[in-house]
Design a protein around this motif. Structure first.
Motif, PDB file in Angstrom:
ATOM      1  N   ASN A  38       9.586   8.408 -15.630  1.00  0.00           N
ATOM      2  CA  ASN A  38       8.615   8.582 -14.540  1.00  0.00           C
ATOM      3  C   ASN A  38       7.494   7.556 -14.615  1.00  0.00           C
ATOM      4  OD1 ASN A  38       9.789  10.550 -13.088  1.00  0.00           O
ATOM      5  ND2 ASN A  38       8.527  12.230 -13.851  1.00  0.00           N
ATOM      6  N   ILE A  39       7.018   7.324 -15.828  1.00  0.00           N
ATOM      7  CA  ILE A  39       5.960   6.314 -15.985  1.00  0.00           C
ATOM      8  C   ILE A  39       6.459   4.976 -15.480  1.00  0.00           C
ATOM      9  CG2 ILE A  39       4.616   4.987 -17.656  1.00  0.00           C
ATOM     10  CD1 ILE A  39       4.325   7.460 -19.311  1.00  0.00           C
ATOM     11  N   ALA A  85       0.713  -3.684  -5.676  1.00  0.00           N
ATOM     12  CA  ALA A  85      -0.670  -3.529  -5.223  1.00  0.00           C
ATOM     13  C   ALA A  85      -1.631  -3.712  -6.391  1.00  0.00           C
ATOM     14  CB  ALA A  85      -0.872  -2.153  -4.581  1.00  0.00           C
ATOM     15  N   ILE A 124       5.452  10.711  -7.337  1.00  0.00           N
ATOM     16  CA  ILE A 124       5.986  10.631  -8.689  1.00  0.00           C
ATOM     17  C   ILE A 124       4.920  11.123  -9.654  1.00  0.00           C
ATOM     18  CG2 ILE A 124       6.896   9.116 -10.488  1.00  0.00           C
ATOM     19  CD1 ILE A 124       7.793   7.252  -8.215  1.00  0.00           C
ATOM     20  N   ASP A 125       5.318  12.090 -10.473  1.00  0.00           N
ATOM     21  CA  ASP A 125       4.359  12.666 -11.401  1.00  0.00           C
ATOM     22  C   ASP A 125       4.473  11.925 -12.719  1.00  0.00           C
ATOM     23  OD1 ASP A 125       2.491  14.313 -12.419  1.00  0.00           O
ATOM     24  OD2 ASP A 125       3.903  15.895 -12.960  1.00  0.00           O
ATOM     25  N   PHE A 126       3.553  11.044 -13.015  1.00  0.00           N
ATOM     26  CA  PHE A 126       3.651  10.307 -14.274  1.00  0.00           C
ATOM     27  C   PHE A 126       2.315  10.281 -15.007  1.00  0.00           C
ATOM     28  CE2 PHE A 126       2.556   7.142 -11.098  1.00  0.00           C
ATOM     29  CZ  PHE A 126       1.655   6.308 -11.740  1.00  0.00           C
ATOM     30  N   PHE A 131       6.205   1.299  -8.681  1.00  0.00           N
ATOM     31  CA  PHE A 131       5.750   1.447  -7.293  1.00  0.00           C
ATOM     32  C   PHE A 131       4.328   0.942  -7.121  1.00  0.00           C
ATOM     33  CE2 PHE A 131       9.404   4.181  -6.631  1.00  0.00           C
ATOM     34  CZ  PHE A 131       9.713   3.925  -5.311  1.00  0.00           C
ATOM     35  N   VAL A 132       3.500   1.208  -8.121  1.00  0.00           N
ATOM     36  CA  VAL A 132       2.092   0.831  -7.993  1.00  0.00           C
ATOM     37  C   VAL A 132       1.880  -0.656  -8.296  1.00  0.00           C
ATOM     38  CG1 VAL A 132      -0.248   1.409  -8.754  1.00  0.00           C
ATOM     39  CG2 VAL A 132       1.474   3.191  -8.609  1.00  0.00           C
ATOM     40  N   ALA A 133       2.812  -1.235  -9.070  1.00  0.00           N
ATOM     41  CA  ALA A 133       2.594  -2.585  -9.603  1.00  0.00           C
ATOM     42  C   ALA A 133       2.204  -3.668  -8.586  1.00  0.00           C
ATOM     43  CB  ALA A 133       3.819  -3.033 -10.396  1.00  0.00           C
ATOM     44  N   TYR A 137       3.142   5.905  -2.517  1.00  0.00           N
ATOM     45  CA  TYR A 137       4.299   6.730  -2.901  1.00  0.00           C
ATOM     46  C   TYR A 137       4.247   7.040  -4.391  1.00  0.00           C
ATOM     47  CZ  TYR A 137       9.132   8.229  -3.500  1.00  0.00           C
ATOM     48  OH  TYR A 137      10.251   8.953  -3.805  1.00  0.00           O
ATOM     49  N   GLY A 138       4.043   5.994  -5.174  1.00  0.00           N
ATOM     50  CA  GLY A 138       3.963   6.194  -6.622  1.00  0.00           C
ATOM     51  C   GLY A 138       2.859   7.153  -7.015  1.00  0.00           C
ATOM     52  N   LEU A 139       1.761   7.092  -6.285  1.00  0.00           N
ATOM     53  CA  LEU A 139       0.606   7.911  -6.649  1.00  0.00           C
ATOM     54  C   LEU A 139       0.652   9.308  -6.053  1.00  0.00           C
ATOM     55  CD1 LEU A 139      -2.155   5.171  -6.276  1.00  0.00           C
ATOM     56  CD2 LEU A 139      -1.394   6.219  -8.410  1.00  0.00           C
ATOM     57  N   SER A 194       9.803  11.780 -18.722  1.00  0.00           N
ATOM     58  CA  SER A 194       8.429  11.373 -18.448  1.00  0.00           C
ATOM     59  C   SER A 194       8.287   9.864 -18.640  1.00  0.00           C
ATOM     60  CB  SER A 194       7.435  12.135 -19.321  1.00  0.00           C
ATOM     61  OG  SER A 194       7.155  11.431 -20.494  1.00  0.00           O
ATOM     62  N   ASP A 226       0.836  -1.201   0.000  1.00  0.00           N
ATOM     63  CA  ASP A 226       0.000   0.000   0.000  1.00  0.00           C
ATOM     64  C   ASP A 226       0.871   1.250   0.000  1.00  0.00           C
ATOM     65  OD1 ASP A 226      -2.115  -1.674   0.144  1.00  0.00           O
ATOM     66  OD2 ASP A 226      -2.704  -1.174   2.195  1.00  0.00           O
ATOM     67  N   GLU A 271      14.668   6.414  -6.259  1.00  0.00           N
ATOM     68  CA  GLU A 271      13.315   6.591  -5.744  1.00  0.00           C
ATOM     69  C   GLU A 271      13.013   5.626  -4.595  1.00  0.00           C
ATOM     70  OE1 GLU A 271      11.064   8.860  -6.431  1.00  0.00           O
ATOM     71  OE2 GLU A 271      12.352   9.829  -7.915  1.00  0.00           O
ATOM     72  N   PHE A 272      13.460   4.378  -4.750  1.00  0.00           N
ATOM     73  CA  PHE A 272      13.152   3.393  -3.721  1.00  0.00           C
ATOM     74  C   PHE A 272      13.813   3.754  -2.400  1.00  0.00           C
ATOM     75  CE2 PHE A 272      13.544  -0.717  -1.532  1.00  0.00           C
ATOM     76  CZ  PHE A 272      12.207  -1.059  -1.504  1.00  0.00           C
ATOM     77  N   PHE A 330      11.895   6.538  -0.825  1.00  0.00           N
ATOM     78  CA  PHE A 330      10.684   5.982  -0.226  1.00  0.00           C
ATOM     79  C   PHE A 330      10.985   5.333   1.124  1.00  0.00           C
ATOM     80  CE2 PHE A 330       8.567   1.789   0.267  1.00  0.00           C
ATOM     81  CZ  PHE A 330       7.307   2.217   0.625  1.00  0.00           C
ATOM     82  N   THR A 349       8.983   4.296 -13.329  1.00  0.00           N
ATOM     83  CA  THR A 349       9.134   4.227 -11.860  1.00  0.00           C
ATOM     84  C   THR A 349       7.767   4.271 -11.183  1.00  0.00           C
ATOM     85  OG1 THR A 349       9.876   6.499 -12.149  1.00  0.00           O
ATOM     86  CG2 THR A 349      11.428   4.991 -11.120  1.00  0.00           C
ATOM     87  N   GLY A 350       6.899   5.144 -11.668  1.00  0.00           N
ATOM     88  CA  GLY A 350       5.564   5.240 -11.068  1.00  0.00           C
ATOM     89  C   GLY A 350       4.870   3.895 -11.086  1.00  0.00           C
ATOM     90  N   LEU A 362       3.996   1.527  -0.979  1.00  0.00           N
ATOM     91  CA  LEU A 362       4.659   1.654  -2.288  1.00  0.00           C
ATOM     92  C   LEU A 362       3.729   2.332  -3.288  1.00  0.00           C
ATOM     93  CD1 LEU A 362       6.431  -1.769  -2.998  1.00  0.00           C
ATOM     94  CD2 LEU A 362       7.530   0.467  -2.831  1.00  0.00           C
ATOM     95  N   ALA A 363       2.515   1.813  -3.381  1.00  0.00           N
ATOM     96  CA  ALA A 363       1.553   2.374  -4.330  1.00  0.00           C
ATOM     97  C   ALA A 363       1.250   3.830  -3.983  1.00  0.00           C
ATOM     98  CB  ALA A 363       0.269   1.549  -4.333  1.00  0.00           C
TER      99      ALA A 363
END
Lengths: 302, 316
Positions: free
Chosen positions: B28-29, B39, A125-127, B35-37, A120-122, B25, A115, A204-205, A208, B31-32, A117-118
């Protein structure tokens, strides 16, 4: 209007003072009565709330014969440990306790990590596609897990995972509610922290793990506590995923003891089981009371 | 962006920045998503896929040990023409619309009492009132089933002793069973909502109350014009959360009444459980699951709309 009012008060100043004293005294007695009433109400409610829990405690030490007599008594004439002995003979309670610890513990550790990790990504990180992902997750939050039990069970059954730790744990390894709570918290952390680390060349990790997570300790703790409690106390999911006494969690095992799937069991034994199942959470609660209550307050402010 | 400026070098630099931005970008996609993967994979397999799958199963006569055939909306048709379904539906809705306001009112009342600063032992009272929330519904149900047992319980005994009521069987009587389950759940959960209200109350500034007192507002007026509006975000959360939670009632019903007497406490989730894992009728149970899902989604949408409305009001 204000002019008239002020003229009025000036002309009646003396009288006001006298009346003021009287009012003050009256207000004082009134607040005294209110206080007494408040105490009465609080004490009555506390008794009502605590009484059933005390009954569990007392009954678990009451000889079986005495729990089955009319009129029932609050305090039995003698105490015994027999219920606990009988409980250990009737169900593999040690194994069930271990199952519960493994289930609730593993789910909590892994799901809070995933949770976070997700989250953090959300949040950090701007993607491209982040908004889309967030939208999907928000929609997911509204889906009741109880409506999804059938395919989840079938899937796990087809993998031969019924009655196994994996089967009960895997579907719980991520939790949208946890992701959102942590994301909310991560957003509030200042960006300078990780930017500085980024300039220093940290990945990044690492950011985090070493910067964001330690700064979000309270939020992480809240999510972990809710997770642990929810899984420890859960009934339906372990009930479906386990079918043998030795693979059940303590909550499901206890439910089986009350008459579902077994012959009628004496209340003294059931209460002993109830107490044993609740005790670990109660002990944890007493240790982390403050942060737990604050954490609940935090979840409410959304 | 910079194409209108026809300075070659600047254009070159612009392109370089663009190029950089593109790789940035893309990175970023990556890495983003990384991190989300974890979950996302879990949710995909155990939430997204089952959401779709349940619907398809609801269109079949699948059973637990063998697959059936496609029957279209027949399961839903069967449900809607089955009186038992409407009993379950009615029970679930009654449960929700009685439980949610009740638990909120009780929680708010005790939050107001415990928010007073002139009360001694506030911490003790808070802990006691919160305690049932820690234990499982299973334990709570077991405790109450003993207390309410018509042949062994203290409550029927006292009802007889002090009020002359004979053979009080709250959980075994059709007219009182559901109400009793609701009250037991209020008993168990109001402490949680109380803590949320306490936090909400502490968020309202004391200056507002002082100003109102100076203006001559009495306690009731202060409650009406300061406390209630100040708690509106809390209310929004608590009511919707209470309603959604109550659509999923299971544990209490399972332990206290098994849906009885005469289906008077049977709820939709209890029915899903018995149809799917008792009778093995997965298609039928999946149709029930989808009705539960749609009921919950409707509530969720109501919350989103009301949230947006409040936000707009606050801006305007």
């Amino acid at each position: 209007m204000s002019h008239a009012a002020s003229a009025n008060t000036v002309s009646q100043l003396d009288q006001e003072k006298l009346r003021g004293d009287k009012l003050k005294r009256r207000a004082h007695t009134r607040s005294m009565i209110a206080r007494v009433l408040t105490y009465v109400l609080l004490i009555a409610m506390t008794i009502l709330i605590i009484f059933p829990l005390l009954i569990v405690l007392i009954t678990s030490f009451t000889p079986n014969k005495q729990t089955q007599t009319w009129p029932p008594k609050v305090i039995p004439s003698s105490f015994t440990f027999d219920n606990y002995i009988s409980l250990f003979q009737r169900m593999p309670i040690g194994k069930q306790m271990l199952n519960t610890v493994i289930f609730a513990g593993a789910v909590t550790i892994f799901s809070v990590f995933f949770d976070a990790l997700a989250a953090y990504g959300l949040s950090r990180i701007d993607f491209k596609g982040r908004g889309f992902l967030l939208g999907i997750l928000i929609a997911t939050m509204m889906i009741p897990s109880m409506a999804l039990l059938i395919p989840v069970y079938k899937l796990l059954a087809s993998m031969n995972l019924v009655n196994s730790y994996w089967g009960i744990i895997i579907p719980r390894l991520a939790d949208v509610g946890g992701i959102f709570l942590l994301r909310q918290f991560f957003i509030s952390l200042p960006k300078d922290l990780d930017n500085a680390a980024r300039i220093d060349g940290a990945g990044e990790f690492r950011i985090f793990l070493q910067i964001v997570l330690p700064n979000a300790k309270s939020a992480v703790l809240v999510v972990a506590m809710f997770n642990f409690m929810g899984n420890w106390n859960d009934l339906l999911w372990p009930l479906i995923m386990t079918s043998k006494p030795e693979t059940r969690t303590i909550t499901a095992g206890l439910a089986m003891l009350t008459g579902h799937g077994s012959s009628v069991t004496p209340y003294g034994v059931v209460m002993a089981g109830a107490l044993i199942s609740a005790l670990p959470l109660l002990i944890i609660f007493f240790f982390i009371q403050k942060s737990f209550v604050q954490g609940i307050a935090m979840t409410g402010i959304k | 962006m910079s194409t209108s400026l026809k300075i070659p070098s600047a254009q070159g630099a612009g392109q370089e920045i663009k190029e950089n931005k593109k790789t940035l970008s893309r990175r970023n996609i990556r890495t983003g998503l990384a991190f989300v993967a974890p979950a996302l994979i879990v949710l995909a397999v155990f939430v997204f896929y089952p959401t779709v799958k349940t619907f398809f199963t609801s269109l079949t006569t699948d059973r637990i040990n063998r697959s059936g055939h496609f029957v279209g909306l027949q399961n839903y048709q069967k449900l809607f023409t089955n009186a038992d379904f409407w009993i379950d539906f009615r029970n679930t809705v009654i449960y929700a619309v009685v439980y949610a306001p009740l638990v909120v009112i009780v929680a708010l009342a005790f939050a107001l009492l415990l928010n007073r600063k002139d009360i001694k032992g506030v911490g003790f009272f808070r802990t006691c009132l919160f305690m049932p929330f820690i234990i499982s519904l299973t334990v709570a149900s077991i405790a109450w089933s003993f207390l309410l047992s018509p042949s062994l319980g203290l409550i029927p005994y006292w009802a007889n002793q002090y009020f002359g009521i004979q053979h009080l069987d709250l959980l075994g009587t059709k007219s009182t069973a559901l109400a009793t389950i609701i009250l037991i759940t209020v008993w168990k959960n109001f402490g949680y909502f109380m803590v949320i209200f306490l936090a909400g109350l502490q968020g309202i500034s004391a200056e507002l109350y002082e100003a109102a007192s100076l203006d001559g507002a009495n306690a009731w007026q202060r409650f009406l014009h300061i406390t209630l509006p100040g708690l509106r975000p809390t209310f929004n959360y608590v009511v919707i959360f209470g309603l959604i939670g109550s659509f999923q009632v299971f544990d209490q019903v399972f332990i206290l009444t098994s849906g009885g007497p005469d289906r008077s406490t049977e709820t939709i989730v209890y029915r899903i459980y018995t149809e799917a894992f008792g009778n093995g009728k997965l298609g039928y149970a999946s149709a029930l699951s989808y009705i539960l899902l749609i009921m919950t989604l409707i509530l969720g949408i109501v919350q989103l709309v009301s949230n947006n409305k409040h936000e707009k009001e606050e801006i305007g």
